[in-house]
Design an enzyme around this catalytic site. Structure first.
Site, short mmCIF file in Angstrom:
data_model
loop_
_atom_site.label_atom_id
_atom_site.label_comp_id
_atom_site.label_asym_id
_atom_site.label_seq_id
_atom_site.Cartn_x
_atom_site.Cartn_y
_atom_site.Cartn_z
N LYS A 1 -0.68 1.18 -4.23
CA LYS A 1 -1.29 0.07 -4.98
C LYS A 1 -2.31 -0.65 -4.10
O LYS A 1 -2.27 -0.57 -2.86
CB LYS A 1 -0.23 -0.91 -5.47
CG LYS A 1 0.67 -1.52 -4.36
CD LYS A 1 0.07 -2.68 -3.62
CE LYS A 1 0.87 -3.13 -2.42
NZ LYS A 1 0.19 -4.06 -1.54
N PRO B 1 -1.16 5.89 4.12
CA PRO B 1 -0.93 5.47 5.50
C PRO B 1 0.21 4.45 5.57
O PRO B 1 0.40 3.65 4.65
CB PRO B 1 -2.26 4.86 5.94
CG PRO B 1 -3.09 4.73 4.72
CD PRO B 1 -2.51 5.57 3.65
N ALA C 1 0.18 -0.20 5.88
CA ALA C 1 -1.26 -0.33 5.67
C ALA C 1 -1.62 -1.27 4.53
O ALA C 1 -2.78 -1.47 4.23
CB ALA C 1 -1.85 1.05 5.40
N GLY D 1 3.23 1.99 0.54
CA GLY D 1 3.73 3.37 0.69
C GLY D 1 5.24 3.50 0.58
O GLY D 1 5.75 4.31 -0.20
N SER E 1 7.31 1.38 -0.65
CA SER E 1 7.72 0.91 -1.98
C SER E 1 7.51 2.00 -3.02
O SER E 1 8.35 2.20 -3.91
CB SER E 1 6.90 -0.32 -2.39
OG SER E 1 6.97 -1.30 -1.39
N ASP F 1 7.65 -5.04 -3.65
CA ASP F 1 6.63 -4.27 -4.35
C ASP F 1 7.20 -3.09 -5.13
O ASP F 1 6.48 -2.40 -5.85
CB ASP F 1 5.58 -3.72 -3.36
CG ASP F 1 4.67 -4.82 -2.82
OD1 ASP F 1 4.61 -5.90 -3.45
OD2 ASP F 1 4.04 -4.60 -1.78
P1 ATP Z 1 3.42 -3.27 1.44
O1 ATP Z 1 2.00 -3.17 1.01
O2 ATP Z 1 4.42 -3.07 0.30
O3 ATP Z 1 3.73 -4.45 2.31
P2 ATP Z 1 2.89 -1.37 3.48
O4 ATP Z 1 2.01 -0.32 2.88
O5 ATP Z 1 2.19 -2.41 4.28
O6 ATP Z 1 3.76 -2.02 2.36
P3 ATP Z 1 4.77 0.65 4.25
O7 ATP Z 1 3.89 1.83 4.39
O8 ATP Z 1 5.64 0.56 3.07
O9 ATP Z 1 3.93 -0.69 4.41
O10 ATP Z 1 5.65 0.60 5.61
C1 ATP Z 1 6.22 -0.57 6.10
C2 ATP Z 1 7.41 -0.24 7.00
O11 ATP Z 1 8.43 0.37 6.20
C3 ATP Z 1 7.11 0.72 8.12
O12 ATP Z 1 7.47 0.07 9.30
C4 ATP Z 1 7.99 1.92 7.90
O13 ATP Z 1 8.64 2.38 9.07
C5 ATP Z 1 9.04 1.46 6.90
N1 ATP Z 1 9.35 2.50 5.91
C6 ATP Z 1 10.57 2.79 5.44
N2 ATP Z 1 10.52 3.79 4.55
C7 ATP Z 1 9.24 4.17 4.45
C8 ATP Z 1 8.57 5.17 3.70
N3 ATP Z 1 9.23 5.99 2.87
N4 ATP Z 1 7.22 5.26 3.82
C9 ATP Z 1 6.57 4.40 4.63
N5 ATP Z 1 7.15 3.47 5.38
C10 ATP Z 1 8.48 3.33 5.29
#
Ligand code: ATP
Length: 294
Positions: A11, A94, A97, A101, A103, A136
């Site tokens: 998203k 990624p 990021a 991801g 979520s 999320d």
């Molecule tokens: P958001 O935008 O929802 O805040 P994000 O994209 O910033 O999420 P994610 O990629 O979801 O962040 O990763 C955040 C943390 O979650 C990482 O430190 C990672 O180790 C952990 N994590 C646990 N499961 C997963 C997964 N299946 N994919 C990615 N990260 C994961």
């Protein structure tokens, strides 16, 4: 049925406001969420026993720290099942990021196991499991375009924006969401984007006007912590491009390409500068079933 393959889409946030910190440590937010074409591919397969997670990214946890693992555990315990499951995550989003991801993977597992095991768990019950996994996750389960309030679990669907082309761009760094929210708490002041205006524009179908109204309250926190992200943001903005940060960053998105070829060419240009860049489209669904394997 023995296996299922699906796409768990990420998203972007067309608007993100943080309204305050709650006594339980969560933050009340108002976010306009949009599914994008880029997603992780998940393969769920029956296994002898336990929950086994593997991933194309060797740095990701494979045990209960992985949200996909926790989602599988949540479904098994709700359904009172001890069936084994193997989950492979082909990571395209990624990590850490701002693209949701983890979520998306959790939502994909909730949806996928419900289908694969014919559990007939209602969408409402899946959404209740989802919010316990992360703010999320409920949106990733539903997808499309939506206003997310509360901690992210109160979703109001919004009309589709139609197919729009945009380019995601990211510096080679990860941002910890909890660290960003802790910094937001310390700042003691906040900028508040006009989320109701963004919602109104979408409802009126005035999509071209979105860049005039959108905003992300976390940019004011992330930019001082990571000045290189702000530099990139400024460079893109100075070129007259509509740009915004997604979630807690560091991914930025550039909006408003007329067609696929134009977005691809722009992403190619950014890659030459050593950036991660990906042309994507807006999508009306978060999870896409690819294949059911018998
Ligand atoms: P958001 O935008 O929802 O805040 P994000 O994209 O910033 O999420 P994610 O990629 O979801 O962040 O990763 C955040 C943390 O979650 C990482 O430190 C990672 O180790 C952990 N994590 C646990 N499961 C997963 C997964 N299946 N994919 C990615 N990260 C994961």
């Amino acid at each position: 049925m023995q296996g299922i393959r699906l796409l768990a889409r990420g998203k972007i946030n067309l608007a993100l406001d943080v309204l305050g910190r709650r006594p339980d440590g969560y933050h009340d937010v108002a976010m306009v969420m949009q599914s994008i074409s880029l997603g992780d591919e998940l393969i769920l397969e029956e296994a002898e026993e336990g929950i086994v997670v593997t991933s194309s990214d060797p740095l990701l946890p494979t045990g209960p720290a992985n949200l996909a693992h926790r989602a599988a555990e949540a479904v098994r315990s709700l359904a009172g099942l001890a069936r084994g499951i193997r989950i492979h995550i082909q990571k395209k989003l990624p990590v850490a990021a701002g693209l949701g991801g983890g979520s998306a993977d959790a939502a994909g597992v909730l949806f996928g196991l419900n289908r694969m095991w014919n559990l007939n768990i209602s969408h409402e019950t899946l959404a209740e499991l989802a919010v316990k996994l992360g703010a999320d996750v409920p949106f990733c389960l539903t997808g499309g375009t939506a206003l997310a309030e509360g901690i992210g679990e109160r979703l109001t669907p919004l009309p589709s924006l139609g197919r729009r082309w945009l380019v995601l761009v990211k510096l080679p760094l990860s941002v910890s969401t909890p660290r960003v929210y802790q910094a937001w708490d310390r700042m003691g002041f906040a900028t508040h984007p006009d989320v109701p205006r963004v919602v109104q524009l979408i409802r009126e179908g005035k999509v071209a006007e979105l860049p005039k109204a959108w905003g992300n309250a976390l940019e004011a926190v992330v930019f001082p912590l990571y000045p290189e992200v702000e530099d990139l943001f400024q460079q893109l903005q100075n070129r007259g491009l509509p740009v915004r940060m997604s979630g807690s960053g560091p991914t930025l998105f550039v909006w408003g390409f007329r067609e696929d070829a134009q977005a691809r060419a722009f992403a190619q240009q950014l890659r030459k500068d050593g950036l991660w860049a990906e042309p994507v489209t807006t999508e009306d669904r978060g999870i896409e079933l690819i294949e059911i394997c018998n």
